[in-house]
Write a protein that holds these residues in place. Structure first.
Motif, mmCIF file in Angstrom:
data_model
loop_
_atom_site.group_PDB
_atom_site.id
_atom_site.type_symbol
_atom_site.label_atom_id
_atom_site.label_comp_id
_atom_site.label_asym_id
_atom_site.label_seq_id
_atom_site.Cartn_x
_atom_site.Cartn_y
_atom_site.Cartn_z
ATOM 1 N N GLN A 12 13.192 27.718 25.240
ATOM 2 C CA GLN A 12 13.170 26.323 25.760
ATOM 3 C C GLN A 12 14.550 26.184 26.284
ATOM 4 O OE1 GLN A 12 11.845 22.176 24.200
ATOM 5 N NE2 GLN A 12 12.938 23.431 22.547
ATOM 6 N N LEU A 13 15.751 26.347 25.533
ATOM 7 C CA LEU A 13 16.954 26.076 26.168
ATOM 8 C C LEU A 13 17.381 26.841 27.043
ATOM 9 C CD1 LEU A 13 19.691 24.343 25.828
ATOM 10 C CD2 LEU A 13 20.450 25.783 24.134
ATOM 11 N N SER A 34 14.695 38.370 25.642
ATOM 12 C CA SER A 34 14.939 38.998 24.216
ATOM 13 C C SER A 34 14.871 40.497 24.156
ATOM 14 C CB SER A 34 14.051 38.184 23.301
ATOM 15 O OG SER A 34 12.765 38.455 23.663
ATOM 16 N N ASP A 38 18.421 42.331 22.851
ATOM 17 C CA ASP A 38 18.165 41.717 21.587
ATOM 18 C C ASP A 38 19.463 41.504 20.825
ATOM 19 O OD1 ASP A 38 17.501 41.812 18.752
ATOM 20 O OD2 ASP A 38 16.096 43.697 18.704
ATOM 21 N N THR A 64 13.210 30.390 15.499
ATOM 22 C CA THR A 64 13.210 29.061 15.129
ATOM 23 C C THR A 64 12.024 28.522 14.512
ATOM 24 O OG1 THR A 64 12.163 28.780 17.510
ATOM 25 C CG2 THR A 64 14.379 28.510 17.187
ATOM 26 N N TYR A 127 15.465 28.512 7.464
ATOM 27 C CA TYR A 127 16.028 28.737 8.750
ATOM 28 C C TYR A 127 17.571 27.852 8.756
ATOM 29 C CZ TYR A 127 16.611 26.294 13.307
ATOM 30 O OH TYR A 127 17.003 25.928 14.419
ATOM 31 N N LYS A 131 20.738 29.725 9.719
ATOM 32 C CA LYS A 131 21.587 29.336 10.767
ATOM 33 C C LYS A 131 23.358 29.012 10.207
ATOM 34 C CE LYS A 131 20.708 28.012 14.631
ATOM 35 N NZ LYS A 131 20.769 28.771 15.984
HETATM 36 N N1 LIG Z 1 13.935 23.642 18.994
HETATM 37 C C1 LIG Z 1 14.539 22.610 18.205
HETATM 38 O O1 LIG Z 1 14.061 21.553 17.640
HETATM 39 C C2 LIG Z 1 15.924 22.980 17.689
HETATM 40 C C3 LIG Z 1 16.759 21.895 16.859
HETATM 41 C C4 LIG Z 1 17.912 22.118 16.749
HETATM 42 C C5 LIG Z 1 18.642 23.342 17.092
HETATM 43 N N2 LIG Z 1 18.112 24.172 17.613
HETATM 44 C C6 LIG Z 1 18.436 25.444 18.219
HETATM 45 O O2 LIG Z 1 18.460 25.565 19.553
HETATM 46 C C7 LIG Z 1 18.538 26.902 20.282
HETATM 47 C C8 LIG Z 1 17.566 26.929 21.162
HETATM 48 O O3 LIG Z 1 16.038 26.691 20.442
HETATM 49 P P1 LIG Z 1 15.017 26.651 21.342
HETATM 50 O O4 LIG Z 1 14.246 25.351 21.110
HETATM 51 O O5 LIG Z 1 15.273 27.205 22.828
HETATM 52 O O6 LIG Z 1 14.213 27.962 20.775
HETATM 53 P P2 LIG Z 1 13.041 28.898 21.295
HETATM 54 O O7 LIG Z 1 12.259 28.278 22.351
HETATM 55 O O8 LIG Z 1 12.117 29.134 19.805
HETATM 56 O O9 LIG Z 1 13.719 30.106 21.777
HETATM 57 C C9 LIG Z 1 14.302 31.009 21.060
HETATM 58 C C10 LIG Z 1 14.562 32.141 21.827
HETATM 59 O O10 LIG Z 1 15.085 33.384 20.929
HETATM 60 C C11 LIG Z 1 14.707 34.376 21.430
HETATM 61 N N3 LIG Z 1 14.764 35.548 20.387
HETATM 62 C C12 LIG Z 1 14.369 35.641 19.266
HETATM 63 N N4 LIG Z 1 14.941 36.579 18.644
HETATM 64 C C13 LIG Z 1 15.734 37.106 19.297
HETATM 65 C C14 LIG Z 1 16.374 38.371 19.267
HETATM 66 N N5 LIG Z 1 16.583 39.282 18.454
HETATM 67 N N6 LIG Z 1 17.238 38.658 20.361
HETATM 68 C C15 LIG Z 1 17.263 37.808 21.395
HETATM 69 N N7 LIG Z 1 16.448 36.808 21.690
HETATM 70 C C16 LIG Z 1 15.938 36.536 20.476
HETATM 71 C C17 LIG Z 1 13.152 34.201 21.689
HETATM 72 O O11 LIG Z 1 12.643 35.205 22.395
HETATM 73 P P3 LIG Z 1 11.202 35.634 22.955
HETATM 74 O O12 LIG Z 1 11.302 34.665 24.255
HETATM 75 O O13 LIG Z 1 10.784 36.864 23.031
HETATM 76 O O14 LIG Z 1 10.231 34.628 21.934
HETATM 77 C C18 LIG Z 1 13.364 32.925 22.464
HETATM 78 O O15 LIG Z 1 13.207 33.053 23.622
HETATM 79 C C19 LIG Z 1 18.256 27.765 18.802
HETATM 80 O O16 LIG Z 1 19.733 28.272 18.505
HETATM 81 C C20 LIG Z 1 17.936 26.738 17.757
HETATM 82 O O17 LIG Z 1 18.089 27.220 16.488
HETATM 83 C C21 LIG Z 1 16.522 24.049 18.144
#
Ligand SMILES: NC(=O)c1ccc[n+]([C@@H]2O[C@H](COP(=O)([O-])OP(=O)(O)OC[C@H]3O[C@@H](n4cnc5c(N)ncnc54)[C@H](OP(=O)(O)O)[C@@H]3O)[C@@H](O)[C@H]2O)c1
Length: 288
Positions: A12-13, A34, A38, A64, A127, A131
């Motif tokens: 998403q980000l 990813s 990785d 996540t 989680y 983190k």
């Molecule tokens: N979502 C929320 O509500 C929320 C709230 C607070 C903080 N955050 C933090 O914000 C950040 C961005 O979150 P988001 O919502 O964008 O998450 P997201 O949409 O779930 O995206 C996570 C990404 O990480 C990738 N990933 C997973 N394992 C990996 C690895 N081993 N190597 C490289 N890439 C890997 C996934 O790959 P694939 O594309 O292959 O699936 C996906 O593209 C994260 O750090 C999360 O902890 C999120």
């Protein structure tokens, strides 16, 4: 030119950064999926860092799935903790500033006033624990880092609360949403813009920062505003957390105090309602 490596371009980000990139002529972006990078694979990280001389690495990669993490403990730790540690080690080796995204889930939600960056952490679930270990590994390894804790991310991309609510409103007549968990919804593109501002500032005020859109609301109030915008006739019921049991316990109160990022880095933070309207209108345009 400022050279920036962005991990997890399809998250998403990551997609928000891709969307913004053309507006930043002074930044040269390299985006990695990813599978291309990785973050749990040291050789891949070193290969990516060695191929270019980057100034910054923005880590958008994370495990996540908050509920699934309660079972997938090893995998969550591998990505959120070990992945962050390996990135930090490579940043040190290649002299790159790491910008890492973390979460409000490092706190237990027992506070009654917004969390400051220095407040005591006490994650409730796997989680949040993984983190937090990622944050600690970065702190131990690097001097040149920014850890940005954010909350309740949503956007036009991926799966998130806004899109789930819009989908459920089309499928159901009635919906129960928890009203006793309070937080700060954050438009992922606002967060991405804030991070790019930090890069452009070339600031050396390294450290932990909190960033979420302005305002304090419950999931119920968030859903209510989504349905007001969409004109949905779904009957929305306010329920309690105990009526909606989930494998992972969520913090009851996870408002992040964002004064530090506003004051020290002059980052302007939009109100959650203003940003929600923007995302909703973008989703409507996509439909046409
Ligand atoms: N979502 C929320 O509500 C929320 C709230 C607070 C903080 N955050 C933090 O914000 C950040 C961005 O979150 P988001 O919502 O964008 O998450 P997201 O949409 O779930 O995206 C996570 C990404 O990480 C990738 N990933 C997973 N394992 C990996 C690895 N081993 N190597 C490289 N890439 C890997 C996934 O790959 P694939 O594309 O292959 O699936 C996906 O593209 C994260 O750090 C999360 O902890 C999120």
């Amino acid at each position: 030119m400022i050279r920036v490596l962005v991990t997890a371009k399809n998250g998403q980000l990551g997609q928000c950064f891709q969307n913004l990139a053309p507006q930043y002529a002074d930044i040269e972006f390299v985006f990695k999926t990813s599978s291309e990078l990785d973050i749990t694979n040291k050789a891949k990280i070193e290969g990516a860092f060695g191929s270019h001389s980057f100034d910054y690495c923005i880590n958008c990669a994370a495990y996540t799935a908050v509920d699934k993490a309660e079972e997938a403990i090893e995998l969550a730790d591998k990505v959120n903790h070990i992945g962050a540690k390996l990135l930090a080690e490579s940043c040190k080796k290649f002299n790159v500033t790491l910008i890492h995204v973390s979460t409000d889930f490092v706190f237990d939600g027992k506070a009654t006033v917004p969390y400051l960056e220095g407040d005591i952490t006490n994650p409730l679930g796997v989680y949040g624990k993984t983190k937090l270990k990622g944050e600690q590994a970065i702190l131990k390894t690097l001097k040149h880092y920014f850890i940005i804790r954010t909350s309740w991310l949503y956007s036009e991309y991926g799966n998130n609360f806004l899109k789930t609510m819009l989908r459920l409103a089309e499928q159901r007549d009635e919906l129960g949403v928890v009203g006793d968990q309070v937080g700060g919804p954050t438009y992922a593109k606002d967060l991405a813009e804030a991070i790019l501002q930090i890069i452009e500032l070339k600031t050396t005020h390294y450290g932990i920062y909190h960033y979420s859109n302005e305002g304090e609301i419950s999931w119920y109030e968030f859903a209510k505003e989504i349905f007001r915008l969409s004109g949905s006739s779904v009957k929305l019921n306010k329920i309690e957390t105990k009526d909606y049991p989930t494998p992972a316990i969520r913090p009851k109160y996870s408002i992040l105090n964002t004064d530090k990022i506003s004051r020290l880095l002059s980052i302007k933070i939009p109100n959650w309602k203003v940003s929600l309207e923007k995302v909703y209108s973008n989703l409507l345009k996509q439909k046409v």
